[in-house]
Design an enzyme around this catalytic site. Structure first.
Site, PDB file in Angstrom:
ATOM      1  CD  GLU A 202      -2.658   1.236  -0.001  1.00  0.00           C
ATOM      2  OE1 GLU A 202      -3.363   0.302  -0.393  1.00  0.00           O
ATOM      3  OE2 GLU A 202      -2.530   2.295  -0.671  1.00  0.00           O
TER       4      GLU A 202
ATOM      5  CG  LEU B 137      12.242  18.352  -3.488  1.00  0.00           C
ATOM      6  CD1 LEU B 137      12.523  19.033  -4.824  1.00  0.00           C
ATOM      7  CD2 LEU B 137      13.560  17.845  -2.889  1.00  0.00           C
TER       8      LEU B 137
ATOM      9  CB  CYS C 138       5.566   4.639   6.960  1.00  0.00           C
ATOM     10  SG  CYS C 138       3.869   4.150   7.244  1.00  0.00           S
TER      11      CYS C 138
ATOM     12  CE  LYS D 200       0.668  12.383   6.741  1.00  0.00           C
ATOM     13  NZ  LYS D 200       0.768  11.793   5.433  1.00  0.00           N
TER      14      LYS D 200
END
Ligand code: UGA
Length: 434
Positions: A151, A252, A262, A322
């Site tokens: 995934e 970036l 992850c 995040k």
């Protein structure tokens, strides 16, 4: 197509809901009975945009069901997707496969003939071989194919990414299993995105992709350090680089280092696999080290900003790893806070729009939890932005100014309007730019 998902975490649940939305009959299984009870009632167990809505829609139409009985989940399934966790071993950092093996063992007696078993969890090369052997040892009579189906969805964009994949990698040499996966995705839009490769290549594609993206982030973070020294602007540099189609403009964004469940885990697991095979992956190893040092560097920058103050008060905006998620696993923000607390007796007051509960599970009463940005900045000596939640870009600087003890902002996500912040009289510092 009848499909069963084993594991209802950040990958399993969105996968189940999206496959139900595609028109499949989906059964999601999880050991955690209270989780299953919540999901049966249409209550989501993790935050993900659009998830709750799609879950309820498919619950109401009967396309998706939940169970804690493996027998019920597996015995009628054409496809069984294993999406359980592969957390890192705390000592070696290799992927811990105990949940994968346990799931394989438990489904073994109930697999029906000609079923396809797909490993969606991120697993080291060769895991497919081991799981296939394990099931054959437990149930030699059944005919099945064991494939790799990694995934690539991002947390926070899980539904969007699942519905709009760049590619669907199918690791198998079985034409029958490949056709079954094609049938699962229904339309030609998805069939055109499918790449059929060997099971081992598929397992490696997943690790290689995550490691490459992590490396890209580490590269731009190092370049941001250089920008600060030579008075260049990292936003302009990455924009200019990204216009080269060979480089591309994604991943970036310079910042405080990568986190989440992850990248940290998968880079380490890949490095472990390479070492086991006597292969050097120097760039991956440097990335892991660089990202570890980035946390220390950011914590030092915060401490430097309050070094003159005896018992400084630090306001932190952002705790999730995040924006768009409540997930705090390996959150750089949390790791920076831990580093600060290890070094000082600073008072930290933090706010995050979604991740307060998960942050509390990690940090407990070591910090204060504010109701909003303004409460967090009450009497603060410095305000630090560590997660790029959209609402932080629009904070009312007049209110912030009236609350803070010292007018200092460290904007580590380059979110605020430079001119405006300076006009309000703040001392202001960003990443990779003035
Ligand atoms: C990542 C991958 O992007 C997915 O493709 C993959 O499926 C997933 O891992 C997984 O293996 O399950 P995710 O962990 O949700 O997805 O998060 P990302 O959006 O990739 O961000 C990872 C970290 O890198 C975050 O801490 C983020 O803030 C940071 N990042 C990302 C940067 O610092 N700069 C960037 O330009 C991009």
């Amino acid at each position: 197509m009848k499909v069963t998902i084993i594991g209802t975490g950040y990958v399993g649940l969105p996968t189940g809901v999206c496959l139900a939305e595609f028109g499949n009959k989906v059964m999601c299984a999880d050991k955690d009975v209270s989780k299953i009870d919540k999901l049966k009632r249409g209550e989501v167990t993790l935050y993900e945009k659009d998830l709750e809505e799609l879950l309820n829609k498919n619950l109401n139409s009967g396309q998706i069901k939940f169970t804690s009985s493996i027998k019920e989940a597996v015995s009628k399934a054409d496809i069984i997707i294993i999406a359980v966790g592969t957390p890192p071993n705390p000592v070696t950092h290799e992927a811990d496969l105990q949940y994968i093996f346990k799931a394989a063992e438990e489904i073994s007696p109930y697999i029906k003939d000609n079923a396809t078993i797909a490993i969606k969890s991120t697993v080291p090369v060769g895991t497919g071989d081991k799981v296939e052997m394990l099931i054959r040892n437990k149930n030699n009579d059944v005919k099945f194919d064991l494939i790799s189906l990694p995934e690539f969805l991002r947390e926070g964009y899980a539904i969007y990414d699942f519905m709009n994949p760049d590619r669907i990698v199918v690791g198998t040499d079985s034409e029958r299993a490949y056709k079954q996966i094609q049938a699962l995705y229904k339309t030609s839009y998805y069939k055109e995105k499918m790449i059929k490769v060997s099971r081992r290549s598929s397992e490696l594609i997943k690790y290689a992709s995550n490691a490459f993206l992590a490396m890209k982030i580490q590269f731009i973070n190092e370049l941001a350090n250089l920008c600060e020294s030579v008075d260049a602007d990292i936003l302009e540099v990455s924009y200019g680089m990204g216009k080269d189609s060979r480089i591309g403009n994604k991943f970036l964004n310079a910042g405080i280092g990568y986190g989440g469940s992850c990248f940290p885990k998968d880079t380490q697991a890949l490095s472990y696999i390479a070492k086991l095979n006597n292969v050097k992956l120097n760039l991956v190893d440097e990335t892991i080290l660089g990202n570890y040092l980035r946390i220390k560097q950011m914590a030092n920058r915060i401490l430097d900003a309050v070094k003159e103050i005896k018992n400084p008060k630090i306001a932190i905006l952002g705790l999730a790893f995040k924006n768009g998620t409540d997930d705090c696993r390996e959150s750089p923000s949390i790791n920076i806070i831990k580093e600060i607390l290890n070094k000082t007796n600073a008072n930290i007051s933090a706010y995050d729009p979604k991740a307060m509960e998960n942050a509390y599970k990690i940090l407990g009463d070591k910090i204060k939890y504010a109701k909003n940005e303004y409460e967090a900045s009450e009497n603060a000596d410095v305000l630090v932005i560590l997660t790029e939640w959209g609402e932080f870009a629009n904070i009312d600087l007049d209110i912030i100014e009236s609350k803070m003890q010292h007018k200092k902002i460290l904007d580590f996500k380059n979110m605020l309007n430079y001119k405006l912040v300076l006009e309000k009289g703040f001392s202001y510092s960003r990443i990779g730019r003035k």
